[in-house]
Design an enzyme around this catalytic site. Sequence first.
Site, short mmCIF file in Angstrom:
data_model
loop_
_atom_site.label_atom_id
_atom_site.label_comp_id
_atom_site.label_asym_id
_atom_site.label_seq_id
_atom_site.Cartn_x
_atom_site.Cartn_y
_atom_site.Cartn_z
N TYR A 348 18.68 -44.57 -30.17
CA TYR A 348 19.05 -43.34 -29.46
C TYR A 348 17.90 -42.34 -29.38
O TYR A 348 16.84 -42.54 -29.94
CB TYR A 348 20.32 -42.71 -30.01
CG TYR A 348 20.41 -42.34 -31.48
CD1 TYR A 348 21.65 -42.07 -32.03
CD2 TYR A 348 19.31 -42.25 -32.31
CE1 TYR A 348 21.80 -41.72 -33.35
CE2 TYR A 348 19.43 -41.89 -33.63
CZ TYR A 348 20.68 -41.63 -34.15
OH TYR A 348 20.81 -41.27 -35.47
N GLU A 349 18.13 -41.29 -28.58
CA GLU A 349 17.07 -40.35 -28.17
C GLU A 349 15.96 -41.07 -27.40
O GLU A 349 14.79 -40.69 -27.47
CB GLU A 349 16.48 -39.61 -29.39
CG GLU A 349 17.48 -38.78 -30.15
CD GLU A 349 18.25 -37.81 -29.26
OE1 GLU A 349 17.68 -37.32 -28.27
OE2 GLU A 349 19.43 -37.54 -29.55
N GLY A 350 16.34 -42.09 -26.64
CA GLY A 350 15.38 -42.92 -25.91
C GLY A 350 14.97 -44.08 -26.79
O GLY A 350 14.43 -43.88 -27.88
#
Length: 509
Positions: A348-350
Amino acid sequence: MGGNPEYGGQGMPKLLTVAFEEMLYATNTSFALYPALNTGAALLLDHHATDAIKRTYLPRMYAGEWLGSMCLTEPHCGTDLGLIKTRAVPNVDGDTYAITGSKIWITGGEHDMVDNIVHLVLAKLPDAPEGTRGISLFLVPKRKVGADGEAGEPNSVVCGGLEHKMGIKGSATCVMHFEAAEGMLIGEPHQGLAAMFTMMNYERLSIGIQGLGLGEVAYQSAMDFARERLQSRAPNGPAAPDRPADPILVHPDVRRMALNVRAWNEGGRAFAAFVAQQLDRVKFHPEEGVRDEAQALVALLTPVAKAFLTDRGFDATVEAQQVYGGNGYCVEWGAEQYVRDARIAMIYEGTNGIQAMDLVGRKLFRNRGAYVTCLLALIRGDLETLDKQEVSDFKQAVQQEAERLGRVTDELLERADGRPEELGAAAVDYLNLTGHVVYAWLWLKMAIAAQAGLDGQGTAGERFYRSKLAVGRHFINRMLPRTEALERQIRAGAKPLMTMDDEDFMFTG
Protein backbone atom coordinates in the site's frame (compact mmCIF):
# COMPACT_ATOMS: atom_id res chain seq x y z
CA MET A 1 4.01 15.71 18.06
CA GLY A 2 4.84 17.41 14.76
CA GLY A 3 1.57 19.34 14.44
CA ASN A 4 1.24 23.10 14.01
CA PRO A 5 1.41 24.73 17.50
CA GLU A 6 -1.11 27.36 16.37
CA TYR A 7 -3.79 24.67 16.50
CA GLY A 8 -2.57 22.61 19.44
CA GLY A 9 0.28 20.60 17.94
CA GLN A 10 3.69 20.38 19.59
CA GLY A 11 5.71 21.48 16.54
CA MET A 12 8.42 18.88 17.12
CA PRO A 13 10.98 18.15 14.36
CA LYS A 14 10.51 15.21 12.04
CA LEU A 15 13.77 13.72 13.31
CA LEU A 16 12.06 13.13 16.65
CA THR A 17 8.69 11.96 15.35
CA VAL A 18 10.15 9.19 13.17
CA ALA A 19 11.85 7.68 16.22
CA PHE A 20 8.54 7.67 18.07
CA GLU A 21 6.70 6.22 15.06
CA GLU A 22 9.10 3.28 14.92
CA MET A 23 8.25 2.44 18.52
CA LEU A 24 4.52 2.63 17.76
CA TYR A 25 4.81 0.30 14.77
CA ALA A 26 7.02 -2.12 16.70
CA THR A 27 4.57 -2.22 19.60
CA ASN A 28 1.32 -2.66 17.66
CA THR A 29 1.26 -2.03 13.92
CA SER A 30 -2.51 -2.34 13.57
CA PHE A 31 -3.09 0.36 16.17
CA ALA A 32 -0.26 2.57 14.92
CA LEU A 33 -1.91 2.91 11.51
CA TYR A 34 -4.79 4.95 12.98
CA PRO A 35 -2.65 7.82 14.35
CA ALA A 36 -0.29 7.55 11.34
CA LEU A 37 -3.11 8.22 8.86
CA ASN A 38 -4.43 10.93 11.14
CA THR A 39 -1.05 12.67 11.23
CA GLY A 40 -0.84 12.68 7.45
CA ALA A 41 -4.40 14.00 7.10
CA ALA A 42 -3.69 16.78 9.60
CA LEU A 43 -0.52 17.69 7.71
CA LEU A 44 -2.49 17.97 4.48
CA LEU A 45 -5.14 20.20 6.06
CA ASP A 46 -2.50 22.41 7.64
CA HIS A 47 -0.96 22.96 4.19
CA HIS A 48 -4.06 23.29 2.02
CA ALA A 49 -7.26 23.97 4.01
CA THR A 50 -8.78 27.34 4.82
CA ASP A 51 -8.13 28.92 8.20
CA ALA A 52 -11.74 28.20 9.20
CA ILE A 53 -11.39 24.49 8.44
CA LYS A 54 -8.06 24.33 10.25
CA ARG A 55 -9.51 25.99 13.35
CA THR A 56 -12.40 23.53 13.40
CA TYR A 57 -10.64 20.28 12.58
CA LEU A 58 -6.94 20.39 13.53
CA PRO A 59 -7.31 20.80 17.33
CA ARG A 60 -9.63 17.77 17.44
CA MET A 61 -7.37 15.70 15.18
CA TYR A 62 -4.22 16.60 17.12
CA ALA A 63 -6.01 15.62 20.32
CA GLY A 64 -7.05 12.26 18.87
CA GLU A 65 -10.73 13.06 19.36
CA TRP A 66 -11.23 12.84 15.58
CA LEU A 67 -9.13 10.75 13.19
CA GLY A 68 -8.39 11.17 9.50
CA SER A 69 -8.54 8.73 6.59
CA MET A 70 -7.29 8.83 3.00
CA CYS A 71 -9.77 7.76 0.29
CA LEU A 72 -8.15 7.25 -3.11
CA THR A 73 -8.52 3.74 -4.54
CA GLU A 74 -11.69 2.55 -6.28
CA PRO A 75 -12.71 -0.98 -7.32
CA HIS A 76 -11.70 -0.43 -10.95
CA CYS A 77 -8.51 1.61 -10.44
CA GLY A 78 -5.54 1.60 -8.12
CA THR A 79 -2.43 3.52 -9.10
CA ASP A 80 -4.09 5.05 -12.20
CA LEU A 81 -6.14 7.61 -10.29
CA GLY A 82 -7.13 9.39 -13.48
CA LEU A 83 -9.77 6.65 -13.87
CA ILE A 84 -11.68 7.45 -10.67
CA LYS A 85 -15.47 7.74 -10.96
CA THR A 86 -16.36 9.39 -7.64
CA ARG A 87 -18.24 12.63 -8.39
CA ALA A 88 -18.63 15.92 -6.55
CA VAL A 89 -21.62 18.08 -7.42
CA PRO A 90 -21.94 21.61 -5.97
CA ASN A 91 -24.78 22.01 -3.48
CA VAL A 92 -27.18 24.96 -3.60
CA ASP A 93 -25.54 26.52 -0.53
CA GLY A 94 -22.49 27.32 -2.67
CA ASP A 95 -20.10 26.11 0.04
CA THR A 96 -20.44 22.33 0.06
CA TYR A 97 -20.54 19.48 -2.45
CA ALA A 98 -22.45 16.21 -2.75
CA ILE A 99 -19.88 13.41 -2.97
CA THR A 100 -21.01 10.13 -4.58
CA GLY A 101 -18.88 7.07 -5.22
CA SER A 102 -17.14 4.07 -3.68
CA LYS A 103 -13.63 3.67 -2.31
CA ILE A 104 -11.85 0.48 -1.28
CA TRP A 105 -8.96 -0.45 1.03
CA ILE A 106 -9.59 2.55 3.28
CA THR A 107 -7.52 2.19 6.46
CA GLY A 108 -9.51 3.35 9.47
CA GLY A 109 -12.52 4.08 7.25
CA GLU A 110 -15.06 3.07 9.90
CA HIS A 111 -14.72 2.41 13.63
CA ASP A 112 -16.13 3.66 16.92
CA MET A 113 -12.91 4.67 18.69
CA VAL A 114 -13.48 8.40 18.14
CA ASP A 115 -16.41 10.79 17.78
CA ASN A 116 -15.76 11.62 14.13
CA ILE A 117 -13.74 10.38 11.15
CA VAL A 118 -12.38 12.95 8.71
CA HIS A 119 -12.33 11.41 5.23
CA LEU A 120 -10.13 13.07 2.61
CA VAL A 121 -11.68 12.01 -0.68
CA LEU A 122 -10.52 12.36 -4.28
CA ALA A 123 -13.41 13.09 -6.67
CA LYS A 124 -14.17 14.88 -9.93
CA LEU A 125 -16.28 17.99 -10.41
CA PRO A 126 -18.82 18.09 -13.29
CA ASP A 127 -16.53 20.27 -15.44
CA ALA A 128 -13.38 18.26 -14.67
CA PRO A 129 -10.93 17.56 -17.51
CA GLU A 130 -10.01 13.95 -18.22
CA GLY A 131 -7.31 12.12 -16.31
CA THR A 132 -5.41 13.20 -13.24
CA ARG A 133 -5.74 16.88 -14.20
CA GLY A 134 -9.41 16.67 -13.29
CA ILE A 135 -9.08 15.40 -9.72
CA SER A 136 -10.20 17.54 -6.78
CA LEU A 137 -9.91 16.90 -3.05
CA PHE A 138 -12.74 17.05 -0.52
CA LEU A 139 -13.09 16.79 3.23
CA VAL A 140 -16.05 14.54 4.04
CA PRO A 141 -16.69 13.97 7.77
CA LYS A 142 -18.44 10.86 9.03
CA ARG A 143 -20.67 13.18 11.06
CA LYS A 144 -21.50 16.67 9.88
CA VAL A 145 -19.88 19.43 11.89
CA GLY A 146 -22.09 22.30 13.04
CA ALA A 147 -21.29 25.98 13.42
CA ASP A 148 -20.32 25.27 17.03
CA GLY A 149 -17.56 22.95 15.84
CA GLU A 150 -19.24 19.86 17.30
CA ALA A 151 -19.95 16.61 15.45
CA GLY A 152 -23.68 16.37 14.79
CA GLU A 153 -25.93 14.27 12.56
CA PRO A 154 -24.53 11.43 10.44
CA ASN A 155 -23.31 12.23 6.97
CA SER A 156 -24.22 9.96 4.05
CA VAL A 157 -21.08 7.85 4.47
CA VAL A 158 -21.54 4.08 4.78
CA CYS A 159 -19.10 1.23 5.34
CA GLY A 160 -19.93 -1.42 2.78
CA GLY A 161 -17.71 -4.11 4.28
CA LEU A 162 -14.38 -4.97 5.85
CA GLU A 163 -11.48 -6.38 3.86
CA HIS A 164 -10.32 -9.78 5.15
CA LYS A 165 -6.56 -9.43 5.21
CA MET A 166 -3.45 -11.55 5.62
CA GLY A 167 -2.16 -9.33 8.44
CA ILE A 168 -2.79 -6.09 10.38
CA LYS A 169 -6.08 -7.64 11.44
CA GLY A 170 -6.68 -5.05 14.15
CA SER A 171 -6.69 -2.29 11.54
CA ALA A 172 -10.13 -1.74 10.00
CA THR A 173 -9.66 -1.74 6.21
CA CYS A 174 -12.99 -0.76 4.70
CA VAL A 175 -15.07 -0.45 1.58
CA MET A 176 -16.63 3.02 1.86
CA HIS A 177 -19.71 4.29 0.01
CA PHE A 178 -20.37 8.01 -0.28
CA GLU A 179 -24.03 8.62 -1.15
CA ALA A 180 -24.37 12.34 -1.88
CA ALA A 181 -22.35 12.92 1.29
CA GLU A 182 -21.67 16.52 2.23
CA GLY A 183 -18.09 17.56 1.65
CA MET A 184 -15.92 20.68 1.44
CA LEU A 185 -13.36 21.45 -1.25
CA ILE A 186 -9.75 21.48 -0.02
CA GLY A 187 -7.42 23.62 -2.11
CA GLU A 188 -8.20 24.62 -5.67
CA PRO A 189 -10.52 22.76 -8.09
CA HIS A 190 -8.76 20.11 -10.20
CA GLN A 191 -5.63 20.37 -8.03
CA GLY A 192 -6.56 17.60 -5.60
CA LEU A 193 -3.87 15.14 -6.50
CA ALA A 194 -1.10 17.67 -5.83
CA ALA A 195 -2.66 18.40 -2.43
CA MET A 196 -3.09 14.71 -1.66
CA PHE A 197 0.60 14.12 -2.36
CA THR A 198 1.34 16.22 0.74
CA MET A 199 -0.25 13.40 2.73
CA MET A 200 0.92 10.56 0.48
CA ASN A 201 4.59 11.54 0.72
CA TYR A 202 4.31 11.67 4.51
CA GLU A 203 2.62 8.26 4.51
CA ARG A 204 5.34 6.79 2.27
CA LEU A 205 8.01 7.54 4.85
CA SER A 206 5.66 6.43 7.63
CA ILE A 207 5.00 3.09 5.95
CA GLY A 208 8.75 2.64 5.48
CA ILE A 209 9.05 3.05 9.23
CA GLN A 210 6.37 0.35 9.62
CA GLY A 211 8.81 -2.07 7.99
CA LEU A 212 11.60 -0.83 10.24
CA GLY A 213 9.55 -1.15 13.43
CA LEU A 214 8.46 -4.68 12.63
CA GLY A 215 12.02 -5.66 11.74
CA GLU A 216 13.18 -4.36 15.12
CA VAL A 217 10.56 -6.13 17.24
CA ALA A 218 11.13 -9.32 15.22
CA TYR A 219 14.86 -9.08 15.98
CA GLN A 220 14.43 -8.44 19.70
CA SER A 221 11.97 -11.33 20.04
CA ALA A 222 14.18 -13.71 18.05
CA MET A 223 17.20 -12.85 20.21
CA ASP A 224 15.23 -13.62 23.36
CA PHE A 225 14.48 -17.03 21.86
CA ALA A 226 18.05 -17.59 20.62
CA ARG A 227 19.53 -17.01 24.07
CA GLU A 228 17.13 -19.50 25.68
CA ARG A 229 16.86 -22.27 23.06
CA LEU A 230 19.45 -25.02 23.59
CA GLN A 231 20.54 -27.06 20.56
CA SER A 232 23.84 -28.82 19.85
CA ARG A 233 27.28 -27.50 20.75
CA ALA A 234 29.33 -24.57 19.49
CA PRO A 235 31.72 -25.45 16.62
CA ASN A 236 34.79 -24.94 18.81
CA GLY A 237 33.51 -26.86 21.81
CA PRO A 238 30.87 -26.38 24.52
CA ALA A 239 30.07 -22.77 25.37
CA ALA A 240 27.90 -23.83 28.33
CA PRO A 241 29.45 -27.10 29.54
CA ASP A 242 27.21 -27.19 32.59
CA ARG A 243 24.12 -27.43 30.36
CA PRO A 244 22.94 -30.25 28.07
CA ALA A 245 23.48 -28.08 24.95
CA ASP A 246 24.47 -24.53 24.01
CA PRO A 247 22.13 -21.64 23.19
CA ILE A 248 21.63 -21.55 19.42
CA LEU A 249 23.20 -18.09 19.22
CA VAL A 250 26.62 -19.79 19.30
CA HIS A 251 26.10 -21.23 15.81
CA PRO A 252 27.50 -19.28 12.82
CA ASP A 253 24.35 -19.66 10.72
CA VAL A 254 22.12 -18.29 13.50
CA ARG A 255 24.54 -15.39 13.91
CA ARG A 256 24.37 -14.79 10.15
CA MET A 257 20.59 -14.44 10.33
CA ALA A 258 20.74 -12.26 13.43
CA LEU A 259 23.36 -9.93 11.97
CA ASN A 260 21.50 -9.65 8.67
CA VAL A 261 18.38 -8.52 10.51
CA ARG A 262 20.25 -6.17 12.80
CA ALA A 263 22.24 -4.62 9.94
CA TRP A 264 19.05 -3.91 7.97
CA ASN A 265 17.37 -2.46 11.06
CA GLU A 266 20.20 -0.19 12.17
CA GLY A 267 20.94 0.94 8.63
CA GLY A 268 17.24 1.59 8.12
CA ARG A 269 17.00 3.61 11.31
CA ALA A 270 19.86 5.82 10.17
CA PHE A 271 18.22 6.17 6.75
CA ALA A 272 14.85 7.17 8.19
CA ALA A 273 16.60 9.69 10.45
CA PHE A 274 18.52 11.13 7.49
CA VAL A 275 15.36 11.63 5.42
CA ALA A 276 13.65 13.18 8.45
CA GLN A 277 16.60 15.53 8.91
CA GLN A 278 16.25 16.68 5.29
CA LEU A 279 12.52 17.29 5.80
CA ASP A 280 13.36 19.44 8.82
CA ARG A 281 15.90 21.39 6.76
CA VAL A 282 13.32 21.99 4.03
CA LYS A 283 10.91 23.34 6.63
CA PHE A 284 13.14 25.24 9.02
CA HIS A 285 16.57 26.08 7.58
CA PRO A 286 17.13 29.85 7.04
CA GLU A 287 19.36 29.42 3.96
CA GLU A 288 17.64 28.90 0.62
CA GLY A 289 20.52 26.87 -0.81
CA VAL A 290 20.37 24.38 2.05
CA ARG A 291 16.60 24.11 1.69
CA ASP A 292 16.93 23.44 -2.05
CA GLU A 293 19.54 20.74 -1.53
CA ALA A 294 17.41 19.10 1.15
CA GLN A 295 14.34 19.21 -1.10
CA ALA A 296 16.29 17.46 -3.86
CA LEU A 297 17.34 14.72 -1.46
CA VAL A 298 13.79 14.30 -0.14
CA ALA A 299 12.45 14.01 -3.69
CA LEU A 300 15.03 11.38 -4.60
CA LEU A 301 14.88 9.34 -1.40
CA THR A 302 11.15 9.30 -0.56
CA PRO A 303 10.37 6.37 -2.92
CA VAL A 304 13.53 4.63 -1.70
CA ALA A 305 12.47 5.13 1.92
CA LYS A 306 9.06 3.60 1.26
CA ALA A 307 10.18 0.67 -0.85
CA PHE A 308 13.63 -0.23 0.46
CA LEU A 309 12.65 0.06 4.12
CA THR A 310 9.57 -2.12 3.65
CA ASP A 311 11.36 -4.70 1.48
CA ARG A 312 14.14 -4.99 4.01
CA GLY A 313 11.66 -4.92 6.90
CA PHE A 314 9.87 -7.91 5.43
CA ASP A 315 13.20 -9.66 4.83
CA ALA A 316 14.08 -8.99 8.46
CA THR A 317 10.84 -10.48 9.81
CA VAL A 318 11.22 -13.61 7.65
CA GLU A 319 14.85 -14.12 8.66
CA ALA A 320 14.03 -13.52 12.32
CA GLN A 321 11.20 -16.06 12.03
CA GLN A 322 13.71 -18.59 10.70
CA VAL A 323 15.72 -18.32 13.91
CA TYR A 324 12.84 -20.07 15.74
CA GLY A 325 12.83 -23.10 13.48
CA GLY A 326 9.42 -24.79 13.53
CA ASN A 327 8.30 -22.65 16.47
CA GLY A 328 8.37 -19.60 14.20
CA TYR A 329 5.58 -21.02 12.06
CA CYS A 330 3.29 -21.48 15.08
CA VAL A 331 1.00 -18.69 16.15
CA GLU A 332 1.72 -18.77 19.87
CA TRP A 333 5.33 -17.63 19.39
CA GLY A 334 4.33 -14.39 17.64
CA ALA A 335 6.97 -14.41 14.91
CA GLU A 336 4.51 -15.23 12.12
CA GLN A 337 2.41 -12.16 12.93
CA TYR A 338 5.37 -9.86 12.31
CA VAL A 339 5.78 -11.47 8.87
CA ARG A 340 2.10 -11.07 8.01
CA ASP A 341 1.94 -7.50 9.29
CA ALA A 342 5.08 -6.49 7.38
CA ARG A 343 3.90 -7.90 4.04
CA ILE A 344 1.24 -5.24 3.40
CA ALA A 345 3.75 -2.39 3.74
CA MET A 346 5.32 -3.45 0.43
CA ILE A 347 1.93 -3.00 -1.27
CA TYR A 348 0.00 0.00 0.00
CA GLU A 349 0.80 3.70 -0.46
CA GLY A 350 1.89 2.64 -3.96
CA THR A 351 3.42 -0.79 -4.50
CA ASN A 352 7.18 -0.95 -4.31
CA GLY A 353 7.34 -1.45 -8.06
CA ILE A 354 5.46 1.82 -8.50
CA GLN A 355 7.88 3.53 -6.10
CA ALA A 356 10.75 2.25 -8.25
CA MET A 357 9.07 3.61 -11.39
CA ASP A 358 8.68 6.98 -9.67
CA LEU A 359 12.38 6.91 -8.80
CA VAL A 360 13.69 6.18 -12.30
CA GLY A 361 11.03 8.17 -14.14
CA ARG A 362 10.31 11.36 -12.22
CA LYS A 363 13.36 11.52 -9.97
CA LEU A 364 16.08 10.30 -12.35
CA PHE A 365 15.21 10.49 -16.05
CA ARG A 366 13.14 13.67 -15.98
CA ASN A 367 15.99 15.81 -14.59
CA ARG A 368 18.81 13.80 -16.14
CA GLY A 369 20.17 12.55 -12.84
CA ALA A 370 20.47 15.94 -11.09
CA TYR A 371 19.13 14.55 -7.78
CA VAL A 372 21.54 11.62 -7.88
CA THR A 373 24.40 14.03 -8.61
CA CYS A 374 23.41 15.96 -5.46
CA LEU A 375 23.46 12.76 -3.38
CA LEU A 376 26.80 11.61 -4.77
CA ALA A 377 28.32 15.03 -4.09
CA LEU A 378 27.42 14.66 -0.40
CA ILE A 379 28.87 11.15 -0.25
CA ARG A 380 32.10 12.17 -1.98
CA GLY A 381 32.39 15.21 0.26
CA ASP A 382 32.36 12.94 3.30
CA LEU A 383 34.94 10.65 1.72
CA GLU A 384 37.31 13.56 1.09
CA THR A 385 37.20 14.74 4.71
CA LEU A 386 37.45 11.30 6.33
CA ASP A 387 40.73 10.82 8.19
CA LYS A 388 40.09 7.86 10.55
CA GLN A 389 42.31 4.97 9.51
CA GLU A 390 40.43 2.61 11.83
CA VAL A 391 37.39 2.68 9.52
CA SER A 392 39.26 2.77 6.20
CA ASP A 393 37.51 -0.47 5.17
CA PHE A 394 34.17 1.37 5.33
CA LYS A 395 35.61 4.25 3.31
CA GLN A 396 36.94 1.96 0.61
CA ALA A 397 33.58 0.19 0.29
CA VAL A 398 31.63 3.46 0.03
CA GLN A 399 34.04 4.84 -2.59
CA GLN A 400 33.51 1.74 -4.68
CA GLU A 401 29.73 1.86 -4.34
CA ALA A 402 29.47 5.59 -5.09
CA GLU A 403 31.39 4.97 -8.29
CA ARG A 404 29.06 2.09 -9.11
CA LEU A 405 25.93 4.20 -8.61
CA GLY A 406 27.32 7.02 -10.73
CA ARG A 407 28.38 4.62 -13.49
CA VAL A 408 25.05 2.76 -13.56
CA THR A 409 23.11 6.04 -13.53
CA ASP A 410 24.96 7.40 -16.56
CA GLU A 411 24.57 4.15 -18.46
CA LEU A 412 20.85 3.87 -17.69
CA LEU A 413 20.12 7.45 -18.74
CA GLU A 414 21.95 6.89 -22.03
CA ARG A 415 20.18 3.60 -22.71
CA ALA A 416 16.72 4.96 -21.85
CA ASP A 417 16.86 7.74 -24.44
CA GLY A 418 14.38 6.60 -27.07
CA ARG A 419 13.75 3.31 -25.25
CA PRO A 420 11.51 4.05 -22.24
CA GLU A 421 11.05 0.34 -21.48
CA GLU A 422 14.65 0.36 -20.22
CA LEU A 423 13.57 2.44 -17.24
CA GLY A 424 10.83 0.01 -16.25
CA ALA A 425 13.13 -2.97 -16.64
CA ALA A 426 15.80 -1.43 -14.42
CA ALA A 427 13.53 0.30 -11.89
CA VAL A 428 13.43 -2.14 -8.96
CA ASP A 429 17.09 -3.11 -9.30
CA TYR A 430 18.10 0.56 -9.50
CA LEU A 431 16.09 1.37 -6.37
CA ASN A 432 17.73 -1.52 -4.53
CA LEU A 433 21.16 -0.38 -5.69
CA THR A 434 20.45 3.14 -4.46
CA GLY A 435 19.28 1.81 -1.10
CA HIS A 436 22.40 -0.31 -0.63
CA VAL A 437 24.69 2.59 -1.51
CA VAL A 438 22.95 5.01 0.86
CA TYR A 439 23.00 2.42 3.67
CA ALA A 440 26.74 1.90 3.09
CA TRP A 441 27.32 5.65 3.33
CA LEU A 442 25.31 5.88 6.53
CA TRP A 443 27.15 2.89 7.97
CA LEU A 444 30.38 4.78 7.27
CA LYS A 445 29.04 7.78 9.21
CA MET A 446 27.97 5.51 12.07
CA ALA A 447 31.38 3.81 12.06
CA ILE A 448 33.12 7.19 12.34
CA ALA A 449 30.90 8.12 15.28
CA ALA A 450 31.42 4.74 16.96
CA GLN A 451 35.20 4.92 16.55
CA ALA A 452 35.20 8.44 17.96
CA GLY A 453 33.21 7.12 20.91
CA LEU A 454 35.78 4.40 21.52
CA ASP A 455 38.64 6.87 21.22
CA GLY A 456 37.18 9.41 23.60
CA GLN A 457 34.97 7.60 26.10
CA GLY A 458 37.18 4.93 27.60
CA THR A 459 34.97 2.10 28.82
CA ALA A 460 31.76 4.19 28.82
CA GLY A 461 29.53 2.79 26.08
CA GLU A 462 32.31 0.53 24.84
CA ARG A 463 30.06 -2.46 24.17
CA PHE A 464 27.61 -0.31 22.21
CA TYR A 465 30.33 1.20 20.02
CA ARG A 466 32.11 -2.11 19.40
CA SER A 467 28.80 -3.77 18.52
CA LYS A 468 27.99 -0.96 16.11
CA LEU A 469 31.30 -1.43 14.31
CA ALA A 470 30.84 -5.21 14.19
CA VAL A 471 27.35 -4.98 12.71
CA GLY A 472 28.55 -2.36 10.22
CA ARG A 473 31.40 -4.61 9.06
CA HIS A 474 28.95 -7.45 8.60
CA PHE A 475 26.94 -5.20 6.30
CA ILE A 476 29.99 -4.01 4.36
CA ASN A 477 31.54 -7.45 3.91
CA ARG A 478 28.61 -9.84 3.60
CA MET A 479 25.59 -7.82 2.44
CA LEU A 480 26.88 -4.93 0.34
CA PRO A 481 28.43 -7.23 -2.33
CA ARG A 482 24.85 -7.78 -3.60
CA THR A 483 25.31 -4.54 -5.53
CA GLU A 484 27.54 -6.39 -8.00
CA ALA A 485 24.60 -8.58 -9.00
CA LEU A 486 22.27 -5.57 -9.14
CA GLU A 487 24.61 -3.82 -11.58
CA ARG A 488 24.67 -6.87 -13.83
CA GLN A 489 20.88 -7.16 -13.71
CA ILE A 490 20.46 -3.52 -14.69
CA ARG A 491 22.94 -3.90 -17.55
CA ALA A 492 20.96 -6.86 -18.88
CA GLY A 493 18.38 -4.31 -20.04
CA ALA A 494 14.78 -4.71 -21.12
CA LYS A 495 15.25 -7.30 -23.89
CA PRO A 496 15.06 -10.41 -21.64
CA LEU A 497 11.76 -9.10 -20.26
CA MET A 498 10.14 -7.99 -23.51
CA THR A 499 10.98 -10.91 -25.84
CA MET A 500 7.90 -13.03 -25.11
CA ASP A 501 4.44 -12.18 -26.46
CA ASP A 502 1.62 -11.75 -23.95
CA GLU A 503 0.13 -15.09 -25.03
CA ASP A 504 3.41 -16.86 -24.30
CA PHE A 505 3.00 -16.21 -20.57
CA MET A 506 0.02 -18.59 -20.53
CA PHE A 507 2.11 -21.62 -21.52
CA THR A 508 4.39 -23.39 -19.05
CA GLY A 509 6.14 -26.69 -19.08
